[in-house]
Design a protein around this motif. Structure first.
Motif, PDB file in Angstrom:
ATOM      1  N   LEU A   1       0.830  -1.212   0.000  1.00 57.75           N
ATOM      2  CA  LEU A   1       0.000   0.000   0.000  1.00 57.75           C
ATOM      3  C   LEU A   1       0.856   1.250   0.000  1.00 57.75           C
ATOM      4  O   LEU A   1       0.581   2.211  -0.736  1.00 57.75           O
ATOM      5  CB  LEU A   1      -0.928  -0.003   1.214  1.00 57.75           C
ATOM      6  N   GLU A   2       1.882   1.228   0.821  1.00 59.11           N
ATOM      7  CA  GLU A   2       2.776   2.396   0.900  1.00 59.11           C
ATOM      8  C   GLU A   2       3.477   2.639  -0.427  1.00 59.11           C
ATOM      9  O   GLU A   2       3.609   3.796  -0.873  1.00 59.11           O
ATOM     10  CB  GLU A   2       3.797   2.157   2.009  1.00 59.11           C
ATOM     11  N   LEU A   3       3.921   1.570  -1.081  1.00 58.63           N
ATOM     12  CA  LEU A   3       4.610   1.709  -2.369  1.00 58.63           C
ATOM     13  C   LEU A   3       3.659   2.209  -3.453  1.00 58.63           C
ATOM     14  O   LEU A   3       4.031   3.063  -4.268  1.00 58.63           O
ATOM     15  CB  LEU A   3       5.215   0.363  -2.782  1.00 58.63           C
ATOM     16  N   LEU A   4       2.439   1.664  -3.468  1.00 58.76           N
ATOM     17  CA  LEU A   4       1.479   2.080  -4.493  1.00 58.76           C
ATOM     18  C   LEU A   4       1.073   3.541  -4.338  1.00 58.76           C
ATOM     19  O   LEU A   4       0.821   4.240  -5.327  1.00 58.76           O
ATOM     20  CB  LEU A   4       0.239   1.180  -4.440  1.00 58.76           C
ATOM     21  N   LYS A   5       1.000   4.010  -3.092  1.00 57.25           N
ATOM     22  CA  LYS A   5       0.614   5.405  -2.853  1.00 57.25           C
ATOM     23  C   LYS A   5       1.662   6.390  -3.348  1.00 57.25           C
ATOM     24  O   LYS A   5       1.382   7.575  -3.503  1.00 57.25           O
ATOM     25  CB  LYS A   5       0.363   5.625  -1.359  1.00 57.25           C
ATOM     26  N   ARG A   6       2.871   5.889  -3.598  1.00 53.79           N
ATOM     27  CA  ARG A   6       3.929   6.768  -4.100  1.00 53.79           C
ATOM     28  C   ARG A   6       3.878   6.932  -5.617  1.00 53.79           C
ATOM     29  O   ARG A   6       4.577   7.768  -6.173  1.00 53.79           O
ATOM     30  CB  ARG A   6       5.299   6.207  -3.702  1.00 53.79           C
TER      31      ARG A   6
ATOM     32  N   LEU B   1      -1.420   6.742  -9.882  1.00 46.94           N
ATOM     33  CA  LEU B   1      -2.497   6.210  -9.050  1.00 46.94           C
ATOM     34  C   LEU B   1      -3.070   7.280  -8.136  1.00 46.94           C
ATOM     35  O   LEU B   1      -4.274   7.347  -7.910  1.00 46.94           O
ATOM     36  CB  LEU B   1      -1.988   5.033  -8.215  1.00 46.94           C
ATOM     37  N   LYS B   2      -2.216   8.121  -7.582  1.00 46.58           N
ATOM     38  CA  LYS B   2      -2.685   9.174  -6.677  1.00 46.58           C
ATOM     39  C   LYS B   2      -3.520  10.211  -7.398  1.00 46.58           C
ATOM     40  O   LYS B   2      -4.499  10.737  -6.873  1.00 46.58           O
ATOM     41  CB  LYS B   2      -1.487   9.852  -6.001  1.00 46.58           C
TER      42      LYS B   2
ATOM     43  N   VAL C   1      -5.962   2.753  -5.166  1.00 47.91           N
ATOM     44  CA  VAL C   1      -4.769   2.202  -4.528  1.00 47.91           C
ATOM     45  C   VAL C   1      -5.080   0.896  -3.789  1.00 47.91           C
ATOM     46  O   VAL C   1      -4.435  -0.125  -4.056  1.00 47.91           O
ATOM     47  CB  VAL C   1      -4.122   3.235  -3.582  1.00 47.91           C
ATOM     48  N   PRO C   2      -6.051   0.849  -2.870  1.00 52.30           N
ATOM     49  CA  PRO C   2      -6.343  -0.440  -2.221  1.00 52.30           C
ATOM     50  C   PRO C   2      -6.866  -1.495  -3.193  1.00 52.30           C
ATOM     51  O   PRO C   2      -6.647  -2.691  -2.980  1.00 52.30           O
ATOM     52  CB  PRO C   2      -7.410  -0.082  -1.175  1.00 52.30           C
TER      53      PRO C   2
ATOM     54  N   ILE D   1     -12.418   0.959 -15.815  1.00 58.99           N
ATOM     55  CA  ILE D   1     -13.257   1.429 -14.710  1.00 58.99           C
ATOM     56  C   ILE D   1     -13.007   2.892 -14.394  1.00 58.99           C
ATOM     57  O   ILE D   1     -13.938   3.665 -14.146  1.00 58.99           O
ATOM     58  CB  ILE D   1     -13.024   0.554 -13.461  1.00 58.99           C
ATOM     59  N   TYR D   2     -11.738   3.303 -14.414  1.00 55.69           N
ATOM     60  CA  TYR D   2     -11.399   4.646 -13.934  1.00 55.69           C
ATOM     61  C   TYR D   2     -11.191   5.680 -15.040  1.00 55.69           C
ATOM     62  O   TYR D   2     -11.103   6.858 -14.749  1.00 55.69           O
ATOM     63  CB  TYR D   2     -10.138   4.583 -13.063  1.00 55.69           C
TER      64      TYR D   2
END
Length: 510
Positions: free
Chosen positions: A161-166, A170-171, A178-179, A226-227
């Motif tokens: 999760l921490e890596l994906l938020k970087r 995605l942000k 992210v989740p 989806i996004y």
């Protein structure tokens, strides 16, 4: 040892889904081995072909139990003890030593187990050392790859999760993605570990490449749909047809890109078209409708919820505004009444009026800020208001005020200041100091139903009366409050004739 110091962390995580999945697979594997042992399973046919004695216990049951147990306990160790602590940079050296030692032990143990379960293969080599080298190489390749997946999964589980938020992409798009990417990646890694474990030494590396490539492509395609794709189509009022055929075109483009990527890695070129067809079927028949379904049932419902929250916020703001409108209105009416009483010479009556006004002010400062109060307190406020008005009108014989308000000994709750506007309206518009006038008020409850009636006379106000052109805010406010707070739980009837104004309210209370 670190295993002991990490006990609390292990206990905390042992209830995670990974533990139950791995334990269930381990139990199923044990049942399968026991079943095959009962029916004489294993490679007995190959042993008989090479004229070797075959023992189902020595050449099948014990080696297979030993191998599957090594994988199970190694996964638990990596996922719940060593890798989480390595990810948090706790006792790095100790956990690295444990990881390397377990990997080396597993490679040797796996090789030894295979020399028993696949002993017939030793005869295929002229040199015994060469046979052992092949067994060691196979065990090393399998265990190293599988344990690499174990540790990659455990590390991603801890820090994913921490890596994906970087990742800026995605942000920027959506915080909810992210989740979801985290969960999708975990599922892919779990399936990849199961796939590798089941195939064991019989891994077809070309199939493995396909498995490594096709699921991530579909996952990435689904998130893009989806996004990005579907929201843009919906903004332009495009339906599923445009979305589907657009995805068909994208599938063709993706297939061409995969063709360029796969050809250099595939020794068997025949598997390339199979891979492309499989991927195209997944993209068009599974991923495309699934992404549309997820968007429709998730994001459109979220939009509805957001709209309802917005409307609720407006209702809340409106309700608070209505409350703020009502309080000053009653305050000024009460002050005018007290002022009129003070002019009527009797200090005792003025004192009584001040006392009742104090009770009313205390009520407005404390109870009126609550969502619900007891019906008893609301009735006390009504009685104080009526008594205060009676002080003003008591000298006039032509004014008749009848109040039949039942004493409330129940635990019913009501919204504060909900009934007073009707009474206030009656005194404001139904009393004349120059003409005969009357007000009649009744309040009673039966079980959880409140019955409230107010009737008053109507007279024509003088042209110089400042209230003549004012309609007041009381009744309008109470209508709105009833519609907001007692929707489908009230009945309000208002009748007006040339000589009388009548209000009837039925209210279902809590």
């Amino acid at each position: 040892m670190e295993i002991i110091s990490g006990k609390s962390h292990t206990t905390k995580n042992i209830n995670q889904l990974e533990f139950w999945i791995s334990t269930t697979l381990f139990i199923f594997a044990l049942i399968s081995i026991c079943t095959q042992t009962t029916y004489g399973g294993g490679d007995s046919y190959h042993f008989s072909q090479h004229s070797l004695n075959y023992s189902v216990m020595q050449n099948f049951f014990l080696p297979e139990i030993f191998k599957i147990s090594i994988l199970y306990f190694s996964f638990l160790l990596f996922n719940f003890v060593s890798m989480p602590q390595l990810a948090r940079k706790q006792n790095t050296i100790t956990n690295l030593i444990i990881t390397i030692a377990v990997t080396i032990f597993s490679i040797i143990a796996w090789m030894v187990a295979n020399t028993y379960s696949q002993a017939y293969r030793i005869l295929e080599y002229d040199d015994l050392d060469k046979a052992y080298d092949v067994f060691f190489g196979e065990a090393f390749t399998f265990i190293f790859f599988l344990y690499l997946l174990f540790n990659a999964y455990a590390y991603f589980n801890e820090r994913g999760l921490e890596l994906l938020k970087r990742i800026p992409l995605l942000k920027q798009n959506n915080n909810n993605i992210v989740p979801e990417v985290f969960t999708a990646t975990k599922i892919w890694l779990i399936l990849l570990m199961i796939f590798a474990s089941v195939l064991s030494l019989k891994i077809d590396y070309e199939i493995l490449i396909v498995w490594l490539l096709v699921p991530p492509v579909n996952i990435f395609f689904a998130f893009c749909a989806i996004y990005y794709i579907i929201p843009n189509l919906r903004k332009n009022f495009k339906g599923f047809g445009r979305y589907f055929w657009g995805n068909v075109v994208l599938t063709i483009i993706i297939s061409l890109l995969l063709l360029i990527i796969l050809i250099p890695f595939m020794r068997n070129r025949e598997i390339v078209p199979i891979t492309l067809i499989l991927n195209a079927i997944c993209l068009i028949c599974i991923t495309t409708p699934s992404a549309w379904y997820i968007y429709k049932h998730k994001f459109e419902k979220l939009s509805e919820i957001q709209m309802l929250k917005t409307e609720l916020g407006k209702s809340d703001a409106n309700l608070n505004f209505l409350k703020s409108q009502i309080n000053p209105h009653f305050l000024f009416n009460a002050l005018n009444t007290l002022y009129g009483t003070a002019l009527q010479e009797n200090a005792e009556r003025t004192g009584e009026g001040i006392q009742k006004l104090g009770d009313m002010m205390r009520f407005m400062l404390h109870e009126n800020t609550l969502d619900k109060i007891s019906l008893t307190r609301e009735v006390e406020y009504l009685n104080n208001y009526i008594d205060l008005q009676k002080l003003r009108t008591s000298r006039s014989a032509d004014i008749r005020i009848e109040a039949h308000i039942e004493e409330q000994l129940n635990n019913l709750q009501i919204t504060p200041m909900l009934l007073i506007p009707f009474i206030e309206n009656a005194f404001k518009h139904g009393i004349s100091l120059q003409q005969p006038s009357y007000i009649k008020i009744t309040l009673q409850t039966k079980e959880k139903t409140l019955y409230f009636d107010v009737s008053n006379s109507i007279y024509i106000k003088a042209d110089n009366d400042p209230e003549k052109l004012k309609s007041g805010i009381g009744l309008e406010n109470v209508r709105q409050r009833l519609s907001l707070l007692y929707y489908e739980k009230h009945e309000l009837i208002i009748r007006e004739s040339a000589k009388e104004f009548f209000v009837h309210l039925t209210l279902q209370l809590d």
